[in-house]
Design an enzyme around this catalytic site. Sequence first.
Site, PDB file in Angstrom:
ATOM      1  N   ASP A  16       0.813  -1.226   0.000  1.00  0.00           N
ATOM      2  CA  ASP A  16       0.000   0.000   0.000  1.00  0.00           C
ATOM      3  C   ASP A  16       0.845   1.275   0.000  1.00  0.00           C
ATOM      4  O   ASP A  16       0.662   2.150   0.860  1.00  0.00           O
ATOM      5  CB  ASP A  16      -0.930   0.018   1.220  1.00  0.00           C
ATOM      6  N   GLU A 189     -11.272   0.694  -3.179  1.00  0.00           N
ATOM      7  CA  GLU A 189     -10.591   1.064  -1.935  1.00  0.00           C
ATOM      8  C   GLU A 189      -9.319   1.822  -2.288  1.00  0.00           C
ATOM      9  O   GLU A 189      -9.027   2.081  -3.455  1.00  0.00           O
ATOM     10  CB  GLU A 189     -10.248  -0.195  -1.131  1.00  0.00           C
TER      11      GLU A 189
END
Length: 547
Positions: A16, A189
Site C-alpha cells: 500500500d 478502496e
Amino acid sequence: MTMKINNPVLRGFHADPSIIRVEDTYYIANSTFEWFPGVRLHESKDLVHWNLLPSPLTRTSQIDMRSIPSSGGVWAPDLSYADGRFWLIYSNVHIVEGAFKDVANYLVTAEDIRGSWSEPIRLNGVGFDPSLFHDDDGRKYLVQQTWDFREYRHSFDGITLTEFDHERMRLLPDTERTLWQGTETKLVEGPHLYKKDGDYYLFAAEGGTMYTHRESVARSRTLDALSFESMPHNPLISNFDSPTSYLQKQGHGALVDTPSGEWYYASLCARPWHHTIESAYDPRGWCTLGRETSIQKLQWDDDGWPYIVGGQAGCTSVDAPRDAVLNDDDCANEQNNNQHDDFEDNQLHGDWNTLRVPFSDEMGRVGDGVLTLNGQGSLSNLRELSLVARRWQAFNFDASVAIEFSPTRYREMAGLTNYYNDLCWSWAFITWDEKRQCRVIEVAQNDFNTYTSFLQDNAIVVPEDVERVWLRTRVRTQYYTYEYSFNGVDWHNIPVQLDAKILSDDYVNQRYGGFFTGAFVGLACVDLTGYGKQARFTHFDYCELPD
C-alpha cells in the site's frame, strides 16, 4: 547512461505505498498492520535507491494495537506535504473478519519527516484507507473507502469525501458525500485524489488484493457527489490477464511527478512462486515475501487519461527520472538487505519489529552485546509475546543467532522462528526434556493451530557443558530448514524440511481473511509457567543469497 528502477524497489512486505515528492526528495509510506512501530518510511533522491527512515508511530498513544487480530492495525497510510509540514493519515482496524471493521482513522503531523510526530487526532470511522487531499485553493478533504456492514449491501460502498477544517483540525461531517462507486469489478478502496490541468483525478484500487487486484482511475471537473466518470480503458494496471508476469497483484498505489515533469506510479505488487508439481496458473502461486512496492512510469494520452508505459502489466525494469543523480553514498546494490546485529546499542535497529506493542522492559532489554528476552506467551498469543523479528526480503537467505538459555521445564522455550501470524509459524528452539532431564533442541510448526513437534523423543540433546547454542534457518524459496551448532563453526542439519507456502499470503487467505503481511524471521522466548525465564541472544546474522 539512464539508471534503472528495478522492481520491486522495496522488497518483502511493503504494501500500500503512498509516494510524494518534497523538492528533490521522494518519500514512501507503507502499511505495517499489527507490526510495531507503525508505518514504514523510506526516502530517495532518484526512485532507485531507498533509505529506511525512522517510523512515525512509535508510541502506544499514537497507535494502540493490543489484542487486535493478525492483519488488523495500521492499514494503508497516506503521506502528504503541505503548509510546511508532513501530514500522515492512517487507519487502526480492530476487526479483520466478519461484517464489521470497527476502524478508527487518525492524523499526525511533523515538520521534519524524521520526527518527532504529533499525538494523533481521531478523525472518523467511516471506512479504511483514508487519504488527505490538499486542494490548490487551500481547502483540504479526507478521501476514503466506505464500509457497509449490512449483509444485503456490498460491503465496499464507494469512495467518500469529507471536508477537513485545517484551522480547527477536525472533519466537517455534513460535507460528506460519495464521489464514485467504482467499476463493476467492485471492492473499490485505497483512494488518492489529484488535480491536473483543472481536473480532479481519483486513483483507486479494485478487485481485492489478490490476483484480481487492479488500479482504476476516474475523473471530474468538480468534487460534487457522484460526478466522477470512469476512465474508458480501465484498469490503469493489473496482472489478472498476465499470469506469467514477474510482478503480480499490482494496484493500490499513488502518483508522483518529478522536478522535470515526468510521472511515476508506485503500487503494491507480489512475486509468487509455485512448486514444480503445481500449475503456474491455478494456484497462481505463493507469495512468501508478501506484498511489495513497485514503481512504474506513467504518461498521459491526448484525452488527458493516464496510462502505464509498457502496458497494463507493468515492467520489471523502468527508466529512472531524467533528472535523477546517483549519489556517492548510494549502495552499489540497492537490493541488498543483509543485516548483522551485535546488539551493542541500547535500542533495536530499524529493521527489527515487535507485535502490537513497542519493545519494552516487559519484553526484555537490549545493549552491551546482548538482546535479553523475558519469556512470555506462546507464538500464538495476541497480547503477551516476546518476539523480535525482521522481514523476509529475499526468497533465499540464511539467518542465524547464538542463544544462552537454561530451561528447567518443558514450558520454557527460546529459539529462532519463521513467522507469518499467530496461526502459521514454525521455530527451532531450546527447551527441557523432563524424561531425559536435559536441555534439547526441538523443531515445531503451527499450521492453523495444528501444532506439530517433529523430533519429540528424538529431540537433540544439548551437552551440559555447552553454554551457548547457535541456531540457523536456511530458506530456499519453496522449502526451508533449521540447523544447530554448539560452537558457531560446525553446523548440523535438523532433518525437518518445511513447506514455505504455509508462510504466504495466499496460503493464509485460504482460511483466514487477514492475509496482508508477509513472512518474518525472528527471535522469541516463551515461558508458559509465568515465571519469566530469560534467554540471551547474540550475534544475529541475516544474509541474502541470489534468487
